[in-house]
Design a protein around this motif. Structure first.
Motif, PDB file in Angstrom:
ATOM      1  N   GLY A  35      -3.271  -5.460  -4.536  1.00  0.00           N
ATOM      2  CA  GLY A  35      -3.823  -5.880  -3.256  1.00  0.00           C
ATOM      3  C   GLY A  35      -5.276  -6.309  -3.306  1.00  0.00           C
ATOM      4  N   GLU A  36      -5.859  -6.329  -4.497  1.00  0.00           N
ATOM      5  CA  GLU A  36      -7.263  -6.689  -4.638  1.00  0.00           C
ATOM      6  C   GLU A  36      -7.441  -8.206  -4.676  1.00  0.00           C
ATOM      7  OE1 GLU A  36     -11.093  -5.557  -7.437  1.00  0.00           O
ATOM      8  OE2 GLU A  36      -9.105  -5.450  -8.332  1.00  0.00           O
ATOM      9  N   PHE A  37      -8.575  -8.660  -4.141  1.00  0.00           N
ATOM     10  CA  PHE A  37      -8.989 -10.055  -4.265  1.00  0.00           C
ATOM     11  C   PHE A  37     -10.151 -10.074  -5.247  1.00  0.00           C
ATOM     12  CE2 PHE A  37      -8.431 -14.052  -1.668  1.00  0.00           C
ATOM     13  CZ  PHE A  37      -9.148 -14.865  -2.521  1.00  0.00           C
ATOM     14  N   LEU A  38      -9.856 -10.404  -6.508  1.00  0.00           N
ATOM     15  CA  LEU A  38     -10.856 -10.413  -7.566  1.00  0.00           C
ATOM     16  C   LEU A  38     -11.327 -11.840  -7.813  1.00  0.00           C
ATOM     17  CD1 LEU A  38     -12.301  -8.746  -9.900  1.00  0.00           C
ATOM     18  CD2 LEU A  38     -10.495  -9.663 -11.369  1.00  0.00           C
ATOM     19  N   CYS A  39     -12.620 -12.064  -7.705  1.00  0.00           N
ATOM     20  CA  CYS A  39     -13.191 -13.370  -8.019  1.00  0.00           C
ATOM     21  C   CYS A  39     -13.857 -13.321  -9.392  1.00  0.00           C
ATOM     22  CB  CYS A  39     -14.206 -13.782  -6.964  1.00  0.00           C
ATOM     23  SG  CYS A  39     -13.481 -14.192  -5.364  1.00  0.00           S
ATOM     24  N   ILE A  40     -13.726 -14.415 -10.126  1.00  0.00           N
ATOM     25  CA  ILE A  40     -14.336 -14.517 -11.453  1.00  0.00           C
ATOM     26  C   ILE A  40     -15.291 -15.709 -11.449  1.00  0.00           C
ATOM     27  CG2 ILE A  40     -13.937 -14.857 -13.915  1.00  0.00           C
ATOM     28  CD1 ILE A  40     -11.222 -13.561 -13.603  1.00  0.00           C
ATOM     29  N   VAL A  41     -16.551 -15.445 -11.798  1.00  0.00           N
ATOM     30  CA  VAL A  41     -17.569 -16.489 -11.852  1.00  0.00           C
ATOM     31  C   VAL A  41     -18.254 -16.437 -13.212  1.00  0.00           C
ATOM     32  CG1 VAL A  41     -17.989 -16.429  -9.362  1.00  0.00           C
ATOM     33  CG2 VAL A  41     -19.376 -15.004 -10.868  1.00  0.00           C
ATOM     34  N   ALA A 149       3.202 -21.392  -2.388  1.00  0.00           N
ATOM     35  CA  ALA A 149       2.904 -20.168  -3.139  1.00  0.00           C
ATOM     36  C   ALA A 149       3.382 -18.932  -2.384  1.00  0.00           C
ATOM     37  CB  ALA A 149       1.405 -20.076  -3.418  1.00  0.00           C
ATOM     38  N   PHE A 150       3.065 -18.850  -1.090  1.00  0.00           N
ATOM     39  CA  PHE A 150       3.388 -17.646  -0.324  1.00  0.00           C
ATOM     40  C   PHE A 150       4.870 -17.551   0.017  1.00  0.00           C
ATOM     41  CE2 PHE A 150      -1.147 -17.233   0.178  1.00  0.00           C
ATOM     42  CZ  PHE A 150      -1.294 -15.851   0.172  1.00  0.00           C
ATOM     43  N   ALA A 151       5.586 -18.675   0.008  1.00  0.00           N
ATOM     44  CA  ALA A 151       7.033 -18.621   0.262  1.00  0.00           C
ATOM     45  C   ALA A 151       7.742 -17.798  -0.808  1.00  0.00           C
ATOM     46  CB  ALA A 151       7.620 -20.031   0.302  1.00  0.00           C
ATOM     47  N   THR A 152       7.214 -17.803  -2.022  1.00  0.00           N
ATOM     48  CA  THR A 152       7.818 -17.038  -3.111  1.00  0.00           C
ATOM     49  C   THR A 152       7.437 -15.569  -3.052  1.00  0.00           C
ATOM     50  OG1 THR A 152       5.989 -17.460  -4.654  1.00  0.00           O
ATOM     51  CG2 THR A 152       7.771 -19.086  -4.594  1.00  0.00           C
ATOM     52  N   GLN A 153       6.571 -15.216  -2.082  1.00  0.00           N
ATOM     53  CA  GLN A 153       6.110 -13.837  -1.903  1.00  0.00           C
ATOM     54  C   GLN A 153       5.604 -13.262  -3.234  1.00  0.00           C
ATOM     55  OE1 GLN A 153       9.620 -12.042  -0.155  1.00  0.00           O
ATOM     56  NE2 GLN A 153       9.156 -12.873   1.858  1.00  0.00           N
ATOM     57  N   PRO A 154       4.579 -13.933  -3.823  1.00  0.00           N
ATOM     58  CA  PRO A 154       4.119 -13.511  -5.154  1.00  0.00           C
ATOM     59  C   PRO A 154       3.458 -12.144  -5.120  1.00  0.00           C
ATOM     60  CG  PRO A 154       2.582 -15.077  -4.201  1.00  0.00           C
ATOM     61  CD  PRO A 154       3.771 -15.033  -3.281  1.00  0.00           C
ATOM     62  N   GLU A 155       3.636 -11.418  -6.189  1.00  0.00           N
ATOM     63  CA  GLU A 155       2.903 -10.168  -6.355  1.00  0.00           C
ATOM     64  C   GLU A 155       1.492 -10.450  -6.854  1.00  0.00           C
ATOM     65  OE1 GLU A 155       5.206  -6.720  -7.990  1.00  0.00           O
ATOM     66  OE2 GLU A 155       6.531  -8.344  -8.612  1.00  0.00           O
ATOM     67  N   THR A 188      -1.960  -9.491  -4.670  1.00  0.00           N
ATOM     68  CA  THR A 188      -3.097  -9.375  -5.577  1.00  0.00           C
ATOM     69  C   THR A 188      -3.538 -10.783  -5.974  1.00  0.00           C
ATOM     70  OG1 THR A 188      -2.193  -7.301  -6.418  1.00  0.00           O
ATOM     71  CG2 THR A 188      -3.893  -8.380  -7.747  1.00  0.00           C
ATOM     72  N   VAL A 189      -4.840 -11.042  -5.943  1.00  0.00           N
ATOM     73  CA  VAL A 189      -5.355 -12.389  -6.214  1.00  0.00           C
ATOM     74  C   VAL A 189      -6.419 -12.344  -7.303  1.00  0.00           C
ATOM     75  CG1 VAL A 189      -6.471 -14.432  -5.229  1.00  0.00           C
ATOM     76  CG2 VAL A 189      -4.972 -13.029  -3.797  1.00  0.00           C
ATOM     77  N   ILE A 190      -6.309 -13.280  -8.246  1.00  0.00           N
ATOM     78  CA  ILE A 190      -7.396 -13.558  -9.184  1.00  0.00           C
ATOM     79  C   ILE A 190      -7.846 -14.986  -8.897  1.00  0.00           C
ATOM     80  CG2 ILE A 190      -8.106 -13.739 -11.583  1.00  0.00           C
ATOM     81  CD1 ILE A 190      -5.930 -11.755 -12.325  1.00  0.00           C
ATOM     82  N   PHE A 191      -9.097 -15.122  -8.466  1.00  0.00           N
ATOM     83  CA  PHE A 191      -9.617 -16.384  -7.952  1.00  0.00           C
ATOM     84  C   PHE A 191     -10.775 -16.838  -8.827  1.00  0.00           C
ATOM     85  CE2 PHE A 191     -12.037 -19.150  -5.217  1.00  0.00           C
ATOM     86  CZ  PHE A 191     -11.134 -19.712  -4.326  1.00  0.00           C
ATOM     87  N   ILE A 192     -10.606 -17.990  -9.467  1.00  0.00           N
ATOM     88  CA  ILE A 192     -11.641 -18.564 -10.324  1.00  0.00           C
ATOM     89  C   ILE A 192     -12.497 -19.520  -9.498  1.00  0.00           C
ATOM     90  CG2 ILE A 192     -12.071 -20.045 -12.319  1.00  0.00           C
ATOM     91  CD1 ILE A 192     -10.845 -17.394 -13.100  1.00  0.00           C
ATOM     92  N   THR A 193     -13.813 -19.399  -9.626  1.00  0.00           N
ATOM     93  CA  THR A 193     -14.696 -20.338  -8.929  1.00  0.00           C
ATOM     94  C   THR A 193     -16.020 -20.457  -9.670  1.00  0.00           C
ATOM     95  OG1 THR A 193     -15.778 -20.856  -6.821  1.00  0.00           O
ATOM     96  CG2 THR A 193     -15.594 -18.526  -7.388  1.00  0.00           C
ATOM     97  N   HIS A 194     -16.658 -21.630  -9.530  1.00  0.00           N
ATOM     98  CA  HIS A 194     -18.032 -21.778 -10.012  1.00  0.00           C
ATOM     99  C   HIS A 194     -19.013 -21.638  -8.863  1.00  0.00           C
ATOM    100  CE1 HIS A 194     -17.109 -25.816  -8.496  1.00  0.00           C
ATOM    101  NE2 HIS A 194     -18.398 -25.921  -8.282  1.00  0.00           N
ATOM    102  N   ASN A 195     -18.470 -21.470  -7.635  1.00  0.00           N
ATOM    103  CA  ASN A 195     -19.279 -21.401  -6.420  1.00  0.00           C
ATOM    104  C   ASN A 195     -19.568 -19.931  -6.101  1.00  0.00           C
ATOM    105  OD1 ASN A 195     -20.014 -21.261  -3.610  1.00  0.00           O
ATOM    106  ND2 ASN A 195     -19.266 -23.355  -3.380  1.00  0.00           N
ATOM    107  N   ILE A 196     -20.804 -19.507  -6.292  1.00  0.00           N
ATOM    108  CA  ILE A 196     -21.159 -18.096  -6.118  1.00  0.00           C
ATOM    109  C   ILE A 196     -21.000 -17.666  -4.663  1.00  0.00           C
ATOM    110  CG2 ILE A 196     -23.035 -16.410  -6.332  1.00  0.00           C
ATOM    111  CD1 ILE A 196     -24.070 -18.200  -8.669  1.00  0.00           C
ATOM    112  N   GLU A 197     -21.389 -18.514  -3.733  1.00  0.00           N
ATOM    113  CA  GLU A 197     -21.238 -18.182  -2.316  1.00  0.00           C
ATOM    114  C   GLU A 197     -19.772 -17.958  -1.965  1.00  0.00           C
ATOM    115  OE1 GLU A 197     -23.773 -19.757   1.115  1.00  0.00           O
ATOM    116  OE2 GLU A 197     -22.018 -21.069   1.145  1.00  0.00           O
ATOM    117  N   GLU A 198     -18.889 -18.775  -2.529  1.00  0.00           N
ATOM    118  CA  GLU A 198     -17.451 -18.621  -2.301  1.00  0.00           C
ATOM    119  C   GLU A 198     -16.968 -17.278  -2.826  1.00  0.00           C
ATOM    120  OE1 GLU A 198     -13.912 -21.749  -2.533  1.00  0.00           O
ATOM    121  OE2 GLU A 198     -14.741 -21.329  -4.515  1.00  0.00           O
TER     122      GLU A 198
END
Length: 249
Positions: A35-41, A149-155, A188-198
């Motif tokens: 259930g975590e939203f993890l961002c990677i910068v 993506a959400f239609a597949t109800q991803p873990e 659970t989300v792993i979110f890649i971004t180069h935008n620090i504010e995001e």
């Protein structure tokens, strides 16, 4: 600080990835909680996308391992969805057919029509179900991809800079939408971004990477209240702190 009784969804242990003589990921280890939203910068070109591609076995790790709920990642078995940087709606399919396609690929035929309808309603595209991608705005195209993506109800949902081509107003609206959906579905989300504010706007934690050969510089807990205000001095302070971490790699 995460509680000890929280379930570890993804475990990355001593992950190393080289391309010939080029060492990209260097002995990287961390956990991602259910259930975590993890961002990677990190600095441009440090290997953020390489990590996601290693997790999904588009690249095979040179050393180390990535486990999903204690098992080797298996895309045939585990419900993992990947949203790429580029728009990936298929031009020859309607919005409804695009969303349905994700379920068909995963052979998830049970209540397929309901799942498609529910996903379209979640992202506000029910009235556009029979439109084609060429008839949609940039924001709506990304909503199609999110609905698929959400239609597949991803873990586990992997997102690789999905809003990089959108203007700031569209980006914030879609970011709010994805956070709402993820919290609603406990995805659970792993979110890649180069935008620090995001990253500060979205993340429960922010994993800051060094330049190549890439390792973890710091993992920052982001416990700012939601919805987040980018003008809040606490928000600005965290953004500046992470900026400094990347600047002085």
């Amino acid at each position: 600080m995460r509680h000890l009784n929280e379930k570890i969804k993804v475990q990355v242990s001593n992950l190393t990835k080289s391309f010939g003589d080029l060492l990209v990921l260097n002995n990287v280890s961390f956990d991602v909680y259910e259930g975590e939203f993890l961002c990677i910068v990190g600095p441009t070109g440090c290997g953020k996308t390489t990590f996601l591609n290693s997790l999904t076995h588009l690249y095979e790790p040179t050393a180390g391992e990535i486990l999903f709920e204690g098992e080797q990642v298996n895309l045939r078995k585990h419900n993992i969805t990947y949203i790429f940087q580029e728009y990936s709606a298929m031009e020859w399919l309607t919005v409804r057919q695009n969303v349905r396609f994700g379920l068909e690929i995963k052979k998830n035929y049970k209540e397929i029509d309901k799942k498609v309808s529910d996903a379209l309603e979640l992202v506000g595209l029910s009235d556009f179900a029979d439109y084609y991608p060429r008839q949609l705005s940039a924001s709506m195209l990304q909503r199609v991809v999110i609905a698929r993506a959400f239609a597949t109800q991803p873990e586990l949902l992997l997102m690789d800079e999905p809003y990089g081509q959108l203007d700031i107003n569209l980006r914030f609206r879609l970011e709010d939408e994805v956070v709402r959906l993820c919290k609603q579905t406990n995805t659970t989300v792993i979110f890649i971004t180069h935008n620090i504010e995001e990253a500060v706007y979205l993340g429960d934690r922010i994993l800051v990477l060094t330049n190549k050969p890439t390792s973890i510089k710091e993992i920052v807990t982001d416990d700012l209240p939601r919805p987040r205000d980018i003008a809040d001095p606490r928000f600005v302070a965290m953004r500046n702190r992470i900026t400094d971490l990347i600047k002085w790699w």
